[in-house]
Design an enzyme around this catalytic site. Structure first.
Site, mmCIF file in Angstrom:
data_model
loop_
_atom_site.group_PDB
_atom_site.id
_atom_site.type_symbol
_atom_site.label_atom_id
_atom_site.label_comp_id
_atom_site.label_asym_id
_atom_site.label_seq_id
_atom_site.Cartn_x
_atom_site.Cartn_y
_atom_site.Cartn_z
ATOM 1 N N LYS A 9 44.192 47.459 32.674
ATOM 2 C CA LYS A 9 44.730 48.075 34.134
ATOM 3 C C LYS A 9 43.842 47.234 35.043
ATOM 4 O O LYS A 9 42.825 46.805 34.771
ATOM 5 C CB LYS A 9 44.606 49.657 33.927
ATOM 6 N N ASN A 191 40.090 41.750 38.511
ATOM 7 C CA ASN A 191 39.776 40.575 37.679
ATOM 8 C C ASN A 191 38.227 41.515 37.091
ATOM 9 O O ASN A 191 37.516 40.349 36.740
ATOM 10 C CB ASN A 191 39.281 39.470 38.526
ATOM 11 N N ARG A 192 38.227 42.502 36.788
ATOM 12 C CA ARG A 192 37.068 43.190 36.249
ATOM 13 C C ARG A 192 35.685 42.849 36.943
ATOM 14 O O ARG A 192 34.479 43.006 36.516
ATOM 15 C CB ARG A 192 36.818 42.705 34.856
ATOM 16 N N LEU A 193 35.864 42.399 38.375
ATOM 17 C CA LEU A 193 34.603 42.430 39.015
ATOM 18 C C LEU A 193 34.333 43.473 39.770
ATOM 19 O O LEU A 193 34.424 43.633 41.154
ATOM 20 C CB LEU A 193 34.811 40.963 40.163
#
Length: 214
Positions: A9, A191-193
């Site tokens: 997601k 971007n999982r940041l």
């Protein structure tokens, strides 16, 4: 093996920046709590995971409902003789966590738990429906019982015993106040940041704010 590697997601609903946060984590928690409440009216915004270290040395987590919070901390109610209650009394270092999926947020609170005053426990108990009051009396929480029928038969007997009478709070049932030492706010980002902001209580009772890598 069930392969879940394609479950992904993208988190894009908000951001968490130092320029827009208060000095006190309770104020930010209050803001996030009410934003989630307004955004997702169908959910239980006060549902939280309570993690403890059991008498057997293992960690254990379960969902409990937050009932009060203020500058002192976070309050929930339970049976003090339950597995959860005995674990907290033995080791009051516990963790609370909230996951608010609608706004892609988490809050993780490390703190020290202590029993609330009897006045607070009495006040909340009196506000409960009679069925919930009797349930607290009839259930020896976490103990093995012979059957569902056993519980329901005991409840029916209590309903007769207390018909038309005030239902007193059992002494083994009451609140815990969790006084926070560390509060981490997590906001999902692309971007999982992800944004992670941690508040840590200092010796002078001020809060140190740090950004953590995702």
């Amino acid at each position: 093996m069930n392969d879940l590697s394609n479950y992904r997601k993208s988190y894009e609903k908000s951001e968490l920046l130092e320029s827009s946060i208060p000095e006190d984590p309770i104020n930010l928690f209050n803001r996030w709590f009410h934003e989630e409440e307004d955004f997702d009216e169908s959910g239980e915004v006060n549902a939280m995971t309570v993690s403890t270290i059991g008498l057997d040395g293992f960690p254990k987590s379960r969902i409990v409902l937050l009932k009060k919070f203020n500058e002192e901390g976070f309050i929930f109610f339970t049976n003090y003789n339950s597995e959860k209650g005995r674990a907290i009394i033995n080791n009051p270092k516990i963790c609370l966590s909230f996951f608010w999926e609608s706004l892609e947020r988490q809050v993780i609170i490390k703190g020290i738990a202590q029993k609330t005053s009897e006045n607070i426990s009495d006040g909340y108990f009196e506000s409960r429906p009679d069925g919930s009051k009797l349930g607290a009396i009839v259930s020896n929480q976490s103990e093995v019982v012979p059957s569902r029928d056993y519980l329901e038969e005991n409840l029916k007997q209590l309903e007769k015993d207390f018909e038309g009478k005030e239902i007193p709070r059992p002494k083994h049932w009451g609140g815990f106040l969790v006084m926070p030492l560390e509060v981490e706010f997590w906001q999902g980002r692309p971007n999982r940041l992800h944004d992670r902001i941690r508040y840590t209580l200092q010796d002078d009772f001020s809060w140190k704010i740090s950004r953590l890598a995702p």
